[in-house]
Design an enzyme around this catalytic site. Sequence first.
Site, PDB file in Angstrom:
ATOM      1  N   ASP A 171       0.828  -1.204   0.000  1.00 32.76           N
ATOM      2  CA  ASP A 171       0.000   0.000   0.000  1.00 32.76           C
ATOM      3  C   ASP A 171       0.870   1.265   0.000  1.00 32.76           C
ATOM      4  OD1 ASP A 171      -2.835   0.941   0.393  1.00 32.76           O
ATOM      5  OD2 ASP A 171      -1.970   1.867   2.176  1.00 32.76           O
ATOM      6  N   GLU A 214       1.706  -0.534  -5.021  1.00 32.68           N
ATOM      7  CA  GLU A 214       0.697   0.485  -5.314  1.00 32.68           C
ATOM      8  C   GLU A 214       1.418   1.827  -5.265  1.00 32.68           C
ATOM      9  OE1 GLU A 214      -3.242   2.846  -3.857  1.00 32.68           O
ATOM     10  OE2 GLU A 214      -1.553   2.436  -2.555  1.00 32.68           O
TER      11      GLU A 214
HETATM   12  C1  GLC Z   1      -4.240   2.980  -0.695  1.00 34.79           C
HETATM   13  C2  GLC Z   1      -5.466   2.124  -0.604  1.00 34.79           C
HETATM   14  C3  GLC Z   1      -6.610   2.988  -0.183  1.00 34.79           C
HETATM   15  C4  GLC Z   1      -6.292   3.586   1.171  1.00 34.79           C
HETATM   16  C5  GLC Z   1      -4.971   4.333   1.144  1.00 34.79           C
HETATM   17  C6  GLC Z   1      -4.477   4.614   2.526  1.00 34.79           C
HETATM   18  O1  GLC Z   1      -4.356   3.919  -1.702  1.00 34.79           O
HETATM   19  O2  GLC Z   1      -5.701   1.469  -1.808  1.00 34.79           O
HETATM   20  O3  GLC Z   1      -7.813   2.284  -0.140  1.00 34.79           O
HETATM   21  O4  GLC Z   1      -7.310   4.459   1.555  1.00 34.79           O
HETATM   22  O5  GLC Z   1      -3.964   3.587   0.522  1.00 34.79           O
HETATM   23  O6  GLC Z   1      -4.044   3.439   3.138  1.00 34.79           O
END
Ligand code: GLC
Length: 563
Positions: free
Chosen positions: A217, A287
């Site tokens: 994340d 991500e």
């Molecule tokens: C990422 C996740 C999202 C979350 C954010 C904070 O972007 O995909 O859902 O709100 O991180 O953890």
Amino acid sequence: MNMRTNEFTARATQAGLEWWRSAVIYQIYPRSFADADGDGIGDLPGITSKLPYLARLGTDAIWLSPFYRSPQADAGYDVADYRVVDPLFGTLDDFDRMLHKAHEYGMKVIVDLVPNHTSDEHTWFQAALNSPPGSAARARYLFRDGRGAHGELPPNNWQSVFGGNAWSRAPGDSQWYLHLFDRRQPDLNWDDPEVRAEFEDVLRFWLDRGVDGFRVDVAHGLIKAAGLPDWSGQTAMVEGTDAAGDEAHAASANPGPMWDQEGVHEIYRSWRRVLDAYPGERMMVAEAWIAPPSRLVRYIRRDEMQQAFNFDYLLAHWDAAEFRQVIDVSLAASASVGAPTTWVMSNHDSVRHTTRYGLSKPGARPKGIDAAGEQPDEAAGLRRARAAALLTLALPGSAYIYQGEELGLPEHTTLAAKYRQDPAFFRTEGAEIGRDGCRVPLPWKADAPAFGFGPSAKSWLPQPDAFARYAVDRQEGVDGSTLELYRLLLQLRREYGLGAGEVKWQPSGSPDVLVFDNGRVRAVINLGMQAAALPAGHMMVSSEPLDVKGQLPANTAAWLSLP
Ligand code: GLC
Ligand code: MG
């Protein structure tokens, strides 16, 4: 070992490639997938009960969004204990059972890792609040004295991704702490060796249980520029917003002092060493909302992660030239580091693509849609989404499917404000509608309470009536349904080894049509409003019925086989 396991092993060995290079990975958003205990929130036993469905769909792996102990201030992306399953979702035994069963079906399992921040209920943060400025407990987070005569102003001008100030002060506390997201998600200090050691241990905890990988994340956010300098730009995960509320993924050279700092790479190199010490092909997927692709692929160099989500593909508008450009640039960028490309159209943070492709500017990415916003043309969106499935699944590399996408499920675009839970909705005072509309529980049975989401009539978000049309039991065994289309595409993708193939563009005769060969399969997609000539080849599958011989209708795609 059952049949499927054998098949899977045979295929992977035959290709001689690591599984993640070509895998189709299905994202499960646990709270909305399947509810086994009837509390209206999906859970791990619910996932286990639907593994046969996923095996039948033909996915190689599943990725689970967070199911760890959490006060759920950001739907579990606020983790209070990284080694405990939240009772909402079940127990660690439930997890082990699910993992074991998934492996029996030949499916890999990836779990979410949230290293940028913890929950404010994590014991570390509680200890920090109870410790004085300058203490070791505070050093695990980013506590700073405020500006102004009495420290009454935040330490710098950063804004939270979810809106509002990125700094908060606990009542009575003299110091501020940084939170790039909600105030209940304090950012960790990755310069603290204890933080590093802890996360390596968390990785080992899940690797020891047998997980096949991690979705990391906010992978681009862990390290902040030294001195936390002011930043006049937006602290957005996706940069730039045009008048229509559409996100233009601006390839800005400077993403800001909180993103994509050089120091993050050392962290992933150390994690890679942890993973490589385990047998099997364990992997990580980043991500990281950063541009351009040449920056993104630095996360997937040979000694870092294996994959990164291709958000440029998700952000592409319904336009042949734009898709072609994104495909070419992504393939070249990932090839430059020897990594596979990924293809993503939807996830739990974006309006579902079936809906986005039905907007007046197809492919626009508003930050949520409510009843006052532009409503999509549902039929046009679905038609384009089905065509897009043929494009995506014909491409080499790894493809992600967001739960419900295989049903052609649309966004809930009329969810009333009183049901909303996304912190972004509250922190922007409703200026951002938020992400709840793509997180609505799945419809399994058209005529059952809560569309068969669980044994009760409960569903943590109300489902729109339209979901009845998309329910699994309405599509299973129905020729031409979106579910049967996905099953067929995944089967053919496997049979023809498309995931391990190559794109060879062919002349298409129209600026709105893309044609490429991948091995013995020729994929053609018509993104225009006019029918186009169908190229040569033997028809394997099309996204819509082809009524006129030799013609590919508007917003339709086909796979042809070559001799
Ligand atoms: C990422 C996740 C999202 C979350 C954010 C904070 O972007 O995909 O859902 O709100 O991180 O953890
Ligand atoms: Mg439940």
